[in-house]
Design an enzyme around this catalytic site. Sequence first.
Site, short mmCIF file in Angstrom:
data_model
loop_
_atom_site.label_atom_id
_atom_site.label_comp_id
_atom_site.label_asym_id
_atom_site.label_seq_id
_atom_site.Cartn_x
_atom_site.Cartn_y
_atom_site.Cartn_z
N LYS A 89 113.27 -41.31 4.03
CA LYS A 89 114.36 -41.95 3.42
C LYS A 89 113.89 -43.14 2.51
CE LYS A 89 117.92 -44.34 5.53
NZ LYS A 89 117.82 -45.35 4.86
N GLU A 112 115.47 -46.43 -0.34
CA GLU A 112 116.85 -47.04 -0.77
C GLU A 112 116.88 -47.20 -2.05
OE1 GLU A 112 117.72 -49.53 3.49
OE2 GLU A 112 117.72 -50.46 1.45
N ASP A 127 114.95 -48.45 9.35
CA ASP A 127 114.51 -49.81 9.42
C ASP A 127 115.29 -50.76 10.30
OD1 ASP A 127 115.96 -50.05 7.70
OD2 ASP A 127 114.66 -50.53 5.93
N GLU A 147 126.47 -45.87 2.24
CA GLU A 147 126.55 -47.00 3.01
C GLU A 147 127.64 -48.04 2.51
OE1 GLU A 147 124.44 -50.15 6.22
OE2 GLU A 147 123.31 -48.66 5.01
#
Length: 289
Positions: free
Chosen positions: A121, A123, A52, A190
């Site tokens: 995916k 988050e 995204d 991340e």
Amino acid sequence: MSAHAAPSRRLTIAELARKKDAGEPIVMVTAYDHPSAQIVEEAGVDMVLVGDSAAMTVLGYDSTVPVTVDEMLVLTKAVRRGLSRPLLVGDLPFGSYEASDALALETAQRFVKEAGVDLVKIERGGTTVARARALVDAGIPVVGHVGLTPQTATALGGYRAQGRTAEAALAVIDDALALQDAGVSLIVVEAVPSAVTAALMPLLRVPVIGIGAGADADGQVLVFHDLLGIYDGPAATFVKRYAEVRAASVAGVSAYASEVRSGEYPEPEHGYGMPEAEVARLRELLAGR
């Protein structure tokens, strides 16, 4: 590949697990359209994420939040058409899965059916763990994402490293473990200190893909536009430029514009010829009007 060569066989999730067990680094990169997909395919990467982050790098938004499911599907379909061997991961955008398991499943099924992704995916930990479990139970492979999660960057204090205290690091680790227990196939970590990743790795059975998370992860991912120097925005600390495509592109377009204005382009070899007899005949036809 020649016209008669067999198509490349797509990698499998099981092969990624084997790479982890064998200590073979996994290469993941983002891509957002058909040409970039062809480039990363030829470069031999293992996985491609239609992230995204396209909201900013391709669509011009100022964050990942505004991008819609339909916009992401257009980009993901284009990437799918350019890939053969790498696994394809589709990023479910903000607002498309958080509210309920049913919403998450509906969105994920669109990415699988319409765009042909191999995994989706999502988050964060927290309620996302339940969403991940629901998707896995429905037969859809999932990639988890912990640490800095751009969709909720505002709540995290902006685009900055996470897990920089022992307590905060433990929260990142707990999120990753909860996602593993929910059945995810991989986890992206991340923007966390390298020491956090090092502490996490012995606890996880699934492959870990790092982005700004140090060298201990099983693989790395970078944004296509960042690593090639295409995106003109600020670069994170973890970004390494492997090319300066934007600068070369500006130089090329500037040279074209200069030649058009000077009359140097186009030259005779850039045009199409016509037999002299046909030219003469055309003149006769025009004169007879």
